[in-house]
Design a protein around this motif. Structure first.
Motif, PDB file in Angstrom:
ATOM      1  N   HIS A  54     -24.149   2.741 -26.361  1.00  0.00           N
ATOM      2  CA  HIS A  54     -23.680   3.601 -27.451  1.00  0.00           C
ATOM      3  C   HIS A  54     -22.599   2.891 -28.254  1.00  0.00           C
ATOM      4  N   ASP A  55     -21.615   2.372 -27.555  1.00  0.00           N
ATOM      5  CA  ASP A  55     -20.493   1.717 -28.239  1.00  0.00           C
ATOM      6  C   ASP A  55     -20.955   0.490 -29.019  1.00  0.00           C
TER       7      ASP A  55
ATOM      8  N   THR B 251     -23.427   4.185 -21.856  1.00  0.00           N
ATOM      9  CA  THR B 251     -22.213   4.328 -22.666  1.00  0.00           C
ATOM     10  C   THR B 251     -21.890   3.037 -23.404  1.00  0.00           C
TER      11      THR B 251
ATOM     12  N   GLY C 132     -32.830   0.518 -28.333  1.00  0.00           N
ATOM     13  CA  GLY C 132     -31.993   1.466 -27.595  1.00  0.00           C
ATOM     14  C   GLY C 132     -32.731   2.748 -27.270  1.00  0.00           C
ATOM     15  N   SER C 133     -33.484   3.275 -28.210  1.00  0.00           N
ATOM     16  CA  SER C 133     -34.237   4.504 -27.963  1.00  0.00           C
ATOM     17  C   SER C 133     -35.287   4.304 -26.874  1.00  0.00           C
TER      18      SER C 133
ATOM     19  N   TYR D 172     -22.655   1.534 -32.243  1.00  0.00           N
ATOM     20  CA  TYR D 172     -21.686   1.956 -33.262  1.00  0.00           C
ATOM     21  C   TYR D 172     -21.004   0.756 -33.903  1.00  0.00           C
TER      22      TYR D 172
END
Length: 541
Positions: A186-187, A183, A111-112, A190
């Motif tokens: 991100h979800d 977005t 992700g990064s 998490y």
């Protein structure tokens, strides 16, 4: 004609009706399912605990869907939490930590990196952005795949690299067409973190199952299994009557089977034990690699036990009356080896050092007694050599005697020739009949000697061949016991390597010192069978 048709149709209907009832009746395999389910749980109750833990974890993660406030915050991305629980939650805490941390780290790094590429390519044009994304996908994909071939990465972080590739490509490629992909990422991150947290909580805090303890128990079980196999082999080999039951053979095979099949299991448990935290009271680092070395030495020792078991199944066997001559030293030698293996198992089981007298004087006395017993029967093991030496000696004596006889005859003949030659020298040229008679008599003498020698050889050949057959039969019957005795001595030699590795394990693991004043039955904790180990195929890969 019609009656025959009617009878045939009636039989056909009855056959179809019987087949229908047979189909409706439950088969024998279905009837055995409840018993098999009960046996699986009875064999290792931890399997039932693990199943309950997985059920509770799935129920907790399903609350992200079932509870309205949680669903509004997370939405449909909650499915990633469910997938994480199903994939990550393994039987042992080490396996769960290995997969959970690999999945979390792979997702975080991917992700990064995807966010960095999106930030760099955001201000460029559409064509340049597509070229940049395609180039980045090629370079990152090729590099990550090549890294997977490194042995250390393949062993410890292969699952994390796969998750990294999957997450990076999903985010990077999707961001070209979908504006809200960041977005969504991100979800998903998490939800994956929530799933990994639930898995780690259930594995580490709710009835944890440690891979290090499984590796410890399997090592103890392998030592005890080898001891049982050796004891059963020797007792069966020296029994007075042969038994036709296969219980002893199964007992011997079960003893060393776990040792021979332990390489992949030991390495996998050691890998998972590396990920586990220090959970013991002393908080010592678990020496998983030393356990792997002990397992390797035990496999080398186990090959000797397999060969010893093979001596019981050879086609040519030493007679039991001959075996009885060496029963006492062999039984005592095997008993001392079994005693040493049991002492090693007790020391590992109770986390203490071995007894200084683990190789007692009784072991050396048993070796000397076996050596003396074998030397006391030289004809049994060297019978053929002794007979061959005696035959050579007898042949040499007979040839020497025959040579003396021939030389004596030649001397007598020469003297006769000298005397006759002195008398008839003057008439030698004229009297040829005497020469012809001499030649004829010489040929007859040679022919008679040759005939008598051939007759003697014909008479001796069956006797010598019979002696040779008897000698080879005795020697071939002695060979299996010679192999059996040599394997017992080889076990004693390989026992030193096992003791050395176990002592090194005690030094690294900080075992307590051996106490001479302790009760020998107080810490006699033994496992009837090696601990059952459940390893996920996906985790091992």
């Amino acid at each position: 004609m019609s009656n025959k048709v009617h009878v045939g149709s009636t039989e056909m209907e009855e056959g179809l009706r019987n087949k229908k009832w047979k189909v409706l009746e439950p088969s024998e395999k279905i009837k055995k399912i409840p018993k098999r389910l009960w046996d699986v749980g009875k064999e290792d109750p931890r399997r039932v605990i693990h199943a309950l833990k997985v059920g509770i974890s799935l129920t907790l993660v399903s609350l992200l869907y079932l509870m309205e406030p949680l669903f509004k915050d997370i939405g449909s991305n909650a499915i990633w939490a469910v997938m994480t629980v199903v994939v990550v939650l393994e039987f042992s805490a080490g396996a769960t930590l290995c997969k959970g941390l690999n999945r979390g780290l792979g997702t975080l790094i991917a992700g990064s990196l995807a966010f960095f590429i999106e930030f760099v390519a955001n201000d460029s044009g559409k064509v340049l952005r597509a070229i940049f994304i395609g180039t980045a996908v090629f370079i990152i994909g090729a590099a990550a795949t090549y890294i997977r071939f490194i042995p250390y990465i393949k062993k410890n972080y292969d699952y994390g690299v796969v998750i990294f590739l999957l997450t990076f490509n999903l985010i990077t490629v999707s961001s070209y067409r979908v504006d809200s992909v960041i977005t969504i990422a991100h979800d998903r991150f998490y939800t994956i973190a929530i799933g990994c947290g639930i898995c780690l909580f259930m594995s580490l805090l709710v009835f944890p199952i440690w891979s290090g303890e499984d590796l410890h128990k399997t090592t103890v079980g392998k030592l005890q299994g080898l001891s049982r196999s050796i004891e059963a082999c020797v007792s069966e080999y020296f029994e007075e009557k042969e038994k036709e039951t296969s219980d002893s053979k199964d007992r011997i095979y079960e003893g060393y089977q776990a040792v021979l099949d332990s390489k992949s299991i030991d390495e996998t448990l050691a890998l998972y034990a590396n990920w586990e935290p220090r959970h013991t009271r002393r908080c010592h680092r678990f020496p998983c690699q030393q356990y792997v070395k002990v397992g390797a030495v035990l496999r080398q020792f186990g090959y000797t036990v397999v060969a010893l078991h093979g001596c019981l199944q050879t086609e040519i066997q030493t007679p039991r009356s001959v075996r009885a001559l060496f029963k006492d030293p062999c039984v005592r030698l095997a008993g001392e080896v079994c005693k040493a293996l049991s002492e090693l198992a007790d020391s590992i089981s109770n986390h203490r050092h071995c007894s200084p007298e683990i190789l007692s004087d009784h072991l050396h006395v048993a070796l000397q007694d076996l050596n003396s017993a074998i030397k006391s029967q030289p004809k049994l093991f060297l019978g053929s050599n002794l007979h061959r030496h005696n035959n050579k000696h007898q042949n040499a004596v007979s040839q020497r005697n025959r040579a003396n006889d021939v030389s004596n005859k030649t001397t007598e003949t020469g003297s006769r020739q000298g005397q006759s030659g002195a008398v008839s020298l003057s008439s030698f040229r004229t009297d040829t009949s005497a020469l012809m008679e001499y030649r004829r008599s010489f040929k007859n003498n040679n022919r008679s000697e040759t005939t008598s020698a051939a007759g003697e050889r014909r008479m001796l050949r069956p006797q010598l061949s019979k002696i040779a057959v008897m000698t080879s039969l005795e020697f071939s019957e002695a060979l299996p016991f010679a192999a059996f005795a040599s394997l017992l001595v080889e076990m004693v030699a390989r026992l030193d390597n096992v003791i050395e590795e176990v002592e090194e394990l005690g030094r690294i693991a900080c075992f307590k010192e051996y106490d001479n004043t302790r009760d020998p039955t107080a810490d006699d904790v033994r496992c009837e069978k090696p601990a059952n180990v459940v390893i996920s195929v996906g985790a091992a890969e």
